[in-house]
Scaffold this active site. Structure first.
Site, mmCIF file in Angstrom:
data_model
loop_
_atom_site.group_PDB
_atom_site.id
_atom_site.type_symbol
_atom_site.label_atom_id
_atom_site.label_comp_id
_atom_site.label_asym_id
_atom_site.label_seq_id
_atom_site.Cartn_x
_atom_site.Cartn_y
_atom_site.Cartn_z
ATOM 1 C CG HIS A 9 3.907 4.117 8.513
ATOM 2 N ND1 HIS A 9 3.957 4.937 7.402
ATOM 3 C CD2 HIS A 9 3.543 2.886 8.058
ATOM 4 C CE1 HIS A 9 3.622 4.216 6.338
ATOM 5 N NE2 HIS A 9 3.373 2.982 6.705
ATOM 6 C CE LYS A 11 26.605 -2.946 -7.886
ATOM 7 N NZ LYS A 11 26.788 -1.882 -8.905
ATOM 8 N NE ARG A 14 -1.814 -2.345 2.617
ATOM 9 C CZ ARG A 14 -1.974 -3.618 2.241
ATOM 10 N NH1 ARG A 14 -3.035 -3.974 1.593
ATOM 11 N NH2 ARG A 14 -1.079 -4.543 2.546
ATOM 12 C CB THR A 15 3.503 2.561 2.199
ATOM 13 O OG1 THR A 15 2.776 2.174 3.361
ATOM 14 C CG2 THR A 15 4.142 3.916 2.444
ATOM 15 N NE ARG A 19 7.390 0.842 4.642
ATOM 16 C CZ ARG A 19 6.172 0.311 4.638
ATOM 17 N NH1 ARG A 19 6.000 -0.946 4.265
ATOM 18 N NH2 ARG A 19 5.121 1.028 4.989
#
Ligand code: NCD
Length: 305
Positions: free
Chosen positions: A129, A80, A51-52, A101
């Site tokens: 959040h 890396k 969703r986000t 995120r």
């Protein structure tokens, strides 16, 4: 506003404005369809998301802008060994705004120092959040036509669930709010947030261990998933994961105008039999996430329509 790290970076007045813009977008989407033409959003997701990330990307597309990004750390140069700071500094050369995120608490704050463009925290570990909270506030507003005088039950993994941490920080600023924390002993709401946000302001709250104790008085029931990825020990997760399962019979003593919310994804904590109950708001809530993110992108890019 330069960055959005925490919901309290926004004043109550700014949140009201974002909700008003989101309502206008819902009513008049065509007015906004070219608002972000030639602007670029980067979505940097070092943790899974449906969703986000997709609501951020849909939001930018629906504003006429474009999107680049990655949806797992393994497909970026962090695999890396590149530092977060270098990754973000690079992406800041390409994009106008970044939503990120990350599993580490505080990572977006570190990233924001080097980005050179506005950064939005799309979830940092078990911490915050803020854009889920904006989504939740728009949903509460649309369901109740007010953000004050509400008894809000938060149920499930209140220790690791970042959505409830941000939601309490936001709702604590409105008048007449009472919180009921419904959690097992091991997953109780963090003490430091209770002290900072509630006790310091004299905001009433209680802590219970069963849904039954809380149900009749609630205006909002906010269910959460037990955050498997934050457990150190799988046996603890298995023991706690099905502590609360909302079923139609548990809703019998609830108010007729209860709003049942969940940031999603759900695992077992709301039975699908609840989905057809008119009080189930979790899919409208997911949709609201796109509209409020459109409003947020406009604000952070200082675009006026
Ligand atoms: C939440 C999250 O990522 O914190 N999901 C979301 O953004 N809608 C909730 C969760 O994962 O349980």
């Amino acid at each position: 506003m330069k960055n959005l790290m925490n919901i309290t970076d926004l004043t109550v007045e700014e949140i009201d404005e974002l909700i008003a813009v989101a309502e206008d977008i819902i009513a008049n989407p065509e007015k906004y369809q070219d608002a972000c033409r030639h602007k670029l959003l980067a979505t940097l997701f070092f943790e899974p998301s449906t969703r986000t990330r997709l609501s951020f990307e849909s939001a930018m597309h629906r504003l006429g802008g474009a999107v680049v990004g990655f949806s797992e750390a393994g497909s970026s140069s962090s695999a890396k060994g590149e530092s977060l700071s270098d990754t973000v500094q690079t992406v800041g050369c390409y994009a106008d705004i970044i939503a990120m995120r990350h599993p580490k608490e505080g990572a977006p704050v570190v990233a924001a120092r080097r980005a050179g463009v506005p950064i939005i925290n799309a979830g940092d570990g078990a911490h915050n959040h803020p854009t889920q909270t904006l989504t939740d506030l728009l949903t509460i507003w649309r369901a109740k036509k007010r953000l004050n005088n509400l008894t809000i039950g938060l149920c499930g993994d209140l220790k690791f669930g970042r959505t409830v941490h941000s939601l309490v920080g936001a709702m604590a600023r409105y008048s007449g709010i009472k919180f009921v924390f419904i959690a097992p002993e091991e997953l109780k709401f963090p003490r430091y947030i209770i002290e900072d946000e509630l006790e310091s302001r004299g905001i009433p709250y209680k802590e219970v261990t069963t849904m039954e104790e809380a149900m009749p008085e609630l205006d909002i029931l906010y269910m959460t998933r037990v955050q498997k990825e934050r457990f150190f020990n799988e046996a603890d997760y298995i023991r706690l994961k099905d502590t609360y399962i909302l079923t139609p019979d548990k809703l019998i003593p609830a108010k007729k105008d209860l709003a049942i919310m969940h940031p999603l994804p759900r695992v077992n904590e709301i039975s699908v039999a609840v989905d057809d109950d008119p009080r189930a708001m979790y899919f409208p809530q997911a949709k609201n996430g796109m509209f409020i993110r459109m409003a947020l992108i406009l604000k952070m890019l200082e675009v006026t329509v």
